[in-house]
Design a protein around this motif. Structure first.
Motif, PDB file in Angstrom:
ATOM      1  N   ILE A 230      -1.717   3.485  -0.510  1.00 36.79           N
ATOM      2  CA  ILE A 230      -1.227   3.391   0.866  1.00 36.79           C
ATOM      3  C   ILE A 230      -2.397   3.292   1.836  1.00 36.79           C
ATOM      4  CG2 ILE A 230      -0.147   4.724   2.725  1.00 36.79           C
ATOM      5  CD1 ILE A 230       1.894   5.721   0.697  1.00 36.79           C
ATOM      6  N   LEU A 231      -3.365   4.206   1.694  1.00 36.42           N
ATOM      7  CA  LEU A 231      -4.516   4.201   2.597  1.00 36.42           C
ATOM      8  C   LEU A 231      -5.365   2.955   2.399  1.00 36.42           C
ATOM      9  CD1 LEU A 231      -6.319   5.565   4.674  1.00 36.42           C
ATOM     10  CD2 LEU A 231      -7.427   6.801   2.815  1.00 36.42           C
ATOM     11  N   THR A 232      -5.715   2.666   1.147  1.00 32.18           N
ATOM     12  CA  THR A 232      -6.595   1.536   0.863  1.00 32.18           C
ATOM     13  C   THR A 232      -6.005   0.218   1.357  1.00 32.18           C
ATOM     14  OG1 THR A 232      -7.545   2.617  -1.075  1.00 32.18           O
ATOM     15  CG2 THR A 232      -7.681   0.222  -0.994  1.00 32.18           C
ATOM     16  N   THR A 233      -4.771  -0.040   0.994  1.00 29.23           N
ATOM     17  CA  THR A 233      -4.150  -1.321   1.335  1.00 29.23           C
ATOM     18  C   THR A 233      -3.890  -1.441   2.828  1.00 29.23           C
ATOM     19  OG1 THR A 233      -3.077  -1.307  -0.837  1.00 29.23           O
ATOM     20  CG2 THR A 233      -2.258  -2.888   0.772  1.00 29.23           C
ATOM     21  N   THR A 234      -3.396  -0.376   3.449  1.00 20.53           N
ATOM     22  CA  THR A 234      -3.069  -0.426   4.871  1.00 20.53           C
ATOM     23  C   THR A 234      -4.317  -0.619   5.725  1.00 20.53           C
ATOM     24  OG1 THR A 234      -1.196   1.065   4.459  1.00 20.53           O
ATOM     25  CG2 THR A 234      -1.860   0.760   6.739  1.00 20.53           C
ATOM     26  N   VAL A 235      -5.382   0.144   5.418  1.00 18.10           N
ATOM     27  CA  VAL A 235      -6.633  -0.005   6.171  1.00 18.10           C
ATOM     28  C   VAL A 235      -7.190  -1.417   6.006  1.00 18.10           C
ATOM     29  CG1 VAL A 235      -9.053   0.722   6.266  1.00 18.10           C
ATOM     30  CG2 VAL A 235      -7.244   2.438   6.177  1.00 18.10           C
ATOM     31  N   THR A 236      -7.153  -1.941   4.780  1.00 12.16           N
ATOM     32  CA  THR A 236      -7.681  -3.280   4.522  1.00 12.16           C
ATOM     33  C   THR A 236      -6.925  -4.343   5.299  1.00 12.16           C
ATOM     34  OG1 THR A 236      -8.416  -2.665   2.307  1.00 12.16           O
ATOM     35  CG2 THR A 236      -8.121  -5.008   2.741  1.00 12.16           C
ATOM     36  N   VAL A 237      -5.611  -4.323   5.204  1.00 13.43           N
ATOM     37  CA  VAL A 237      -4.809  -5.346   5.874  1.00 13.43           C
ATOM     38  C   VAL A 237      -4.962  -5.243   7.384  1.00 13.43           C
ATOM     39  CG1 VAL A 237      -2.465  -6.205   6.276  1.00 13.43           C
ATOM     40  CG2 VAL A 237      -3.166  -5.541   3.971  1.00 13.43           C
ATOM     41  N   ASN A 238      -4.988  -4.028   7.919  1.00 16.77           N
ATOM     42  CA  ASN A 238      -5.188  -3.856   9.366  1.00 16.77           C
ATOM     43  C   ASN A 238      -6.536  -4.415   9.812  1.00 16.77           C
ATOM     44  OD1 ASN A 238      -2.858  -2.696  10.480  1.00 16.77           O
ATOM     45  ND2 ASN A 238      -3.378  -0.677   9.699  1.00 16.77           N
ATOM     46  N   THR A 239      -7.583  -4.133   9.036  1.00 18.78           N
ATOM     47  CA  THR A 239      -8.921  -4.610   9.388  1.00 18.78           C
ATOM     48  C   THR A 239      -8.990  -6.129   9.345  1.00 18.78           C
ATOM     49  OG1 THR A 239      -9.908  -2.584   8.489  1.00 18.78           O
ATOM     50  CG2 THR A 239     -11.373  -4.453   8.825  1.00 18.78           C
ATOM     51  N   VAL A 240      -8.462  -6.723   8.292  1.00 20.90           N
ATOM     52  CA  VAL A 240      -8.493  -8.184   8.156  1.00 20.90           C
ATOM     53  C   VAL A 240      -7.651  -8.844   9.232  1.00 20.90           C
ATOM     54  CG1 VAL A 240      -7.901 -10.126   6.657  1.00 20.90           C
ATOM     55  CG2 VAL A 240      -8.942  -8.077   5.679  1.00 20.90           C
ATOM     56  N   SER A 241      -6.473  -8.293   9.493  1.00 19.75           N
ATOM     57  CA  SER A 241      -5.582  -8.863  10.507  1.00 19.75           C
ATOM     58  C   SER A 241      -6.227  -8.805  11.892  1.00 19.75           C
ATOM     59  CB  SER A 241      -4.256  -8.105  10.507  1.00 19.75           C
ATOM     60  OG  SER A 241      -3.385  -8.597  11.500  1.00 19.75           O
ATOM     61  N   THR A 242      -6.814  -7.647  12.229  1.00 22.42           N
ATOM     62  CA  THR A 242      -7.493  -7.516  13.524  1.00 22.42           C
ATOM     63  C   THR A 242      -8.669  -8.473  13.619  1.00 22.42           C
ATOM     64  OG1 THR A 242      -6.878  -5.171  13.655  1.00 22.42           O
ATOM     65  CG2 THR A 242      -8.689  -5.912  15.070  1.00 22.42           C
ATOM     66  N   GLY A 243      -9.414  -8.591  12.526  1.00 17.98           N
ATOM     67  CA  GLY A 243     -10.571  -9.479  12.518  1.00 17.98           C
ATOM     68  C   GLY A 243     -10.196 -10.931  12.731  1.00 17.98           C
ATOM     69  N   PHE A 244      -9.178 -11.415  12.029  1.00 13.78           N
ATOM     70  CA  PHE A 244      -8.751 -12.803  12.194  1.00 13.78           C
ATOM     71  C   PHE A 244      -8.181 -13.041  13.599  1.00 13.78           C
ATOM     72  CE2 PHE A 244      -8.293 -13.406   7.384  1.00 13.78           C
ATOM     73  CZ  PHE A 244      -9.450 -14.166   7.330  1.00 13.78           C
ATOM     74  N   ALA A 245      -7.462 -12.033  14.125  1.00 10.94           N
ATOM     75  CA  ALA A 245      -6.908 -12.164  15.480  1.00 10.94           C
ATOM     76  C   ALA A 245      -8.027 -12.286  16.512  1.00 10.94           C
ATOM     77  CB  ALA A 245      -6.016 -10.975  15.801  1.00 10.94           C
ATOM     78  N   GLU A 246      -9.072 -11.448  16.364  1.00 10.08           N
ATOM     79  CA  GLU A 246     -10.223 -11.508  17.277  1.00 10.08           C
ATOM     80  C   GLU A 246     -10.979 -12.824  17.110  1.00 10.08           C
ATOM     81  OE1 GLU A 246     -12.013  -8.876  19.341  1.00 10.08           O
ATOM     82  OE2 GLU A 246      -9.908  -8.292  19.538  1.00 10.08           O
TER      83      GLU A 246
END
Length: 535
Positions: A230-246
């Protein structure tokens, strides 16, 4: 030419199997554990529904449980983790280190072996923490150091290296050696946690008590595995999603996160279907190789002198303060750093320990105990410390130079935005940002691939040496492993909620790991050395 076809007469003289023997043969066939799978899925779907329809109450209850658990058992968990380090170092240095885990030569090269268990033991969230974990500590660190002081800055990376260093890899080693000895030396039937516990406790395999305990342990194992992811996947997807959005000026929506998670799931599902040799081994090589390349790029493009100096100083602080960091509780000052971070981290590593132990056992046939222990501790520490040293050093330097203030962004915005800005401020920032976020997804796919294998192995009956779970079952678990993280992304769970999920699912494994330590002593004490091969 001799006719080898059986004649009717020969059939009559052949020994006939009794019904009991026939049943035993049928019972020994490799088959999916349908009851375990069904119960696991029922609980997972129930949790997903609660998170979606009643998220506030679930998060509040979890937070209260987290506080109660860490306050009651935090010091004991720290003491046990320190004891695990002492135990592993003793075993590796002793004659027990020469014990070979299974006959024949190792199945995989040293490099492939190291890369695969590093990918199994580390989640892709490692890449987020490498940039940002020091910033959390700078804002509030242990050892009674004032927050946001020069001493807090000087000590921040040493605490990162402590939490990703000797202790967690020793914890992995404890469970891995116990499981590997049980499976390869004792020739156990079944590559799962329940079989190991039955052997340690000296219970009869077919007794009602052993069956009940075995099913309960396997069920707990599956839940803990989901909790860690839960922690690993959620943090990863949030980071990648925020990065691509920026990066591309897009809106960071739940739909984008869902698409990214689906792409990751598709990647590791295909890899899992192909198998370890052609799938996981290659994706692990790619993930670890790209991580090394990225760390080298950051080291070269950043202030290399500062990064190296900061790393060397932090290494010295980590080794000098290792015992104090391991046992620091801040009892007289009433601080919570050790509970919020050290205890949390040991429990976080606990959630992965059974899965890593099963996976390390599967890929370590033909190696000695000493090789496994030193491979885990030395290889794991070297990989983590180099990666964290480069990325954390660059992030600290960016704050000192006034380029990107990661600790301030943690308070005013989010760590994900800080990561995106840190990479963007490197030379060739756009290209490196894409490389980093793709790598993060690949690392997660590699990690989930290894996890799907272990979950499938646990939910397969009578798995023997050299056998793997069916492709269909591995693919099935690949899809299921993405459900809980998807629910956490939907409710936009906070880091505290994610840490709570990890802690609560890991708690039962404190007892399991204690039994592993007891069982390992039992196995090694009864071992009969073959002086021809174990010197």
């Amino acid at each position: 030419m001799t006719d080898t076809t059986a004649t009717p007469a020969a059939d009559k003289t052949a020994p006939q199997q009794s019904p009991a023997q026939n049943n035993k043969g049928q019972n020994d066939k490799v088959q999916n554990d349908k009851l375990l799978i069904s119960v696991s899925l029922a609980v997972v779907f129930a949790v997903v529904m609660m998170l979606i329809f009643n998220p506030d109450q679930v998060q509040a209850s979890g937070k209260a449980a987290f506080a109660a658990l860490t306050n009651t058992f935090g010091s004991f968990i720290q003491l046990f983790a320190f004891a695990s380090v002492c135990t592993m170092l003793y075993i590796a240095a002793s004659r027990y280190g020469t014990i070979k885990l299974g006959a024949g030569a190792p199945e995989y090269s040293n490099m492939s072996w190291l890369f695969m268990f590093i990918c199994a033991g580390l989640g892709s969230a490692t890449m987020y923490w490498a940039f940002m974990e020091w910033a959390y500590y700078y804002n509030g660190i242990g050892l009674n150091i004032d927050a946001q002081s020069n001493e807090a800055l000087r000590t921040s990376l040493s605490y990162v290296m402590f939490h990703w260093g000797i202790t967690p890899w020793a914890i992995y080693g404890l469970a891995s050696i116990a499981m590997a000895y049980h499976f390869h030396v004792n020739r156990a039937k079944g590559l799962n946690l329940s079989s190991l516990m039955v052997s340690i406790l000296g219970m009869k395999e077919d007794s009602t008590a052993s069956r009940i305990m075995g099913r309960s342990l396997d069920l707990i194992f599956l839940f803990a595995t989901f909790g860690g992811l839960i922690l690993t996947t959620t943090v990863t997807v949030n980071t990648v999603s925020t990065g691509f959005a920026e990066l591309f000026g897009m809106e960071n929506t739940f739909a984008m996160k869902t698409i990214l998670l689906a792409l990751i799931t598709l990647t590791f599902t295909l890899s899992s279907y192909i198998g370890i040799a052609e799938g996981l081994q290659k994706i692990a090589h790619a993930a670890c190789g790209m991580c090394f390349v990225f760390a080298v790029i950051v080291l070269v493009l950043g202030d290399t002198g500062f990064i190296v100096d900061f790393f060397v100083n932090s290494l010295g602080l980590t080794l000098t303060n290792f015992v104090e960091m391991s046992l620091f509780t801040d009892a007289t000052n009433g601080g919570t750093f050790n509970k919020d971070w050290t205890v949390f981290y040991w429990l976080y590593w606990f959630t992965y320990t059974p899965a890593v132990a099963i996976f390390v056992t599967r890929i370590s046939k033909g190696r000695t105990i000493r090789q496994v222990v030193l491979g885990l501790i030395a290889g794991g520490c070297a990989g983590c410390w180099f990666f964290f040293g480069a990325l954390t050093g660059y992030s600290v330097d960016a704050m000192v130079d006034g380029v990107v203030n990661a600790p301030a962004l943690l308070n005013s915005a989010s760590g994900d935005i800080a990561v995106a800005q840190l990479i963007a401020n490197l030379p060739f920032g756009t290209i490196l940002s894409v490389f980093y976020f793709v790598l993060m997804m690949l690392f997660l796919a590699s990690h989930l691939d290894a996890t799907a294998f272990t979950v499938a192995a646990v939910s397969t009956k009578n798995l023997k040496q050299g056998q793997d779970p069916s492709r269909e079952l591995r693919v099935f678990w690949c899809v299921m492993l993405s459900l809980l993280p998807l629910a956490m992304l939907y409710i936009n769970a906070s880091l505290d909620t994610l840490k709570t999920a990890v802690t609560l699912t890991a708690a039962p494994f404190v007892i399991v790991l204690m039994l592993c330590m007891f069982g390992l002593k039992k196995f090694l004490s009864n071992h009969k050395f073959d002086d021809a091969t174990e010197k």
